[in-house]
Design a protein around this motif. Structure first.
Motif: not given
Length: 123
Positions: A14-42
């Motif tokens: 959880i030290a990385d802000p990107t991973r914390r944001e991934v956890l926040r996204l997944l707290a709302e609902k299950e997501l495929p990699i494509s949906a997770i990727t769309s939230h980041f500029p990486i």
């Protein structure tokens, strides 16, 4: 045991802000990699690496649905973080209590202490 087979520490995960944001996204609902990727500029590859670290810390799990892998939050290991933080809440609560007292007394206590200390030192 190889480095990739070792369990990742939840604090490292959880030290990385990107991973914390991934956890926040997944707290709302299950997501495929494509949906997770769309939230980041990486890149998708970078997101997958973050997901692997989270999975190694047992914070997320993934399962295949067709060609896509769907990830879900597994919050159990976060209890370790909560327990660690709960120890430090006493300090925050103490500071807030002191601030509340200061505000409620309109600073009179502090003024009294400041005004009486030099007199006490002269004695």
């Amino acid at each position: 045991m190889s480095a990739s087979a070792e369990k990742v520490d939840v604090f490292q995960a959880i030290a990385d802000p990107t991973r914390r944001e991934v956890l926040r996204l997944l707290a709302e609902k299950e997501l495929p990699i494509s949906a997770i990727t769309s939230h980041f500029p990486i890149s998708r590859t970078a997101v997958v690496k973050h997901l692997h670290i989270l999975a190694d810390a047992d914070l997320v799990t993934g399962h295949k649905v067709g060609r896509e892998k769907i990830y879900r939050l597994h919050p159990g290991p976060l209890t370790e973080v909560k327990q660690w933080l709960s120890f430090y809440e006493q300090f925050w609560n103490n500071k807030l209590s002191m601030l509340k007292h200061l505000v409620e007394t309109d600073g009179q206590t502090v003024l009294t202490i400041v005004q009486t200390e030099p007199d006490q030192q002269r004695k």
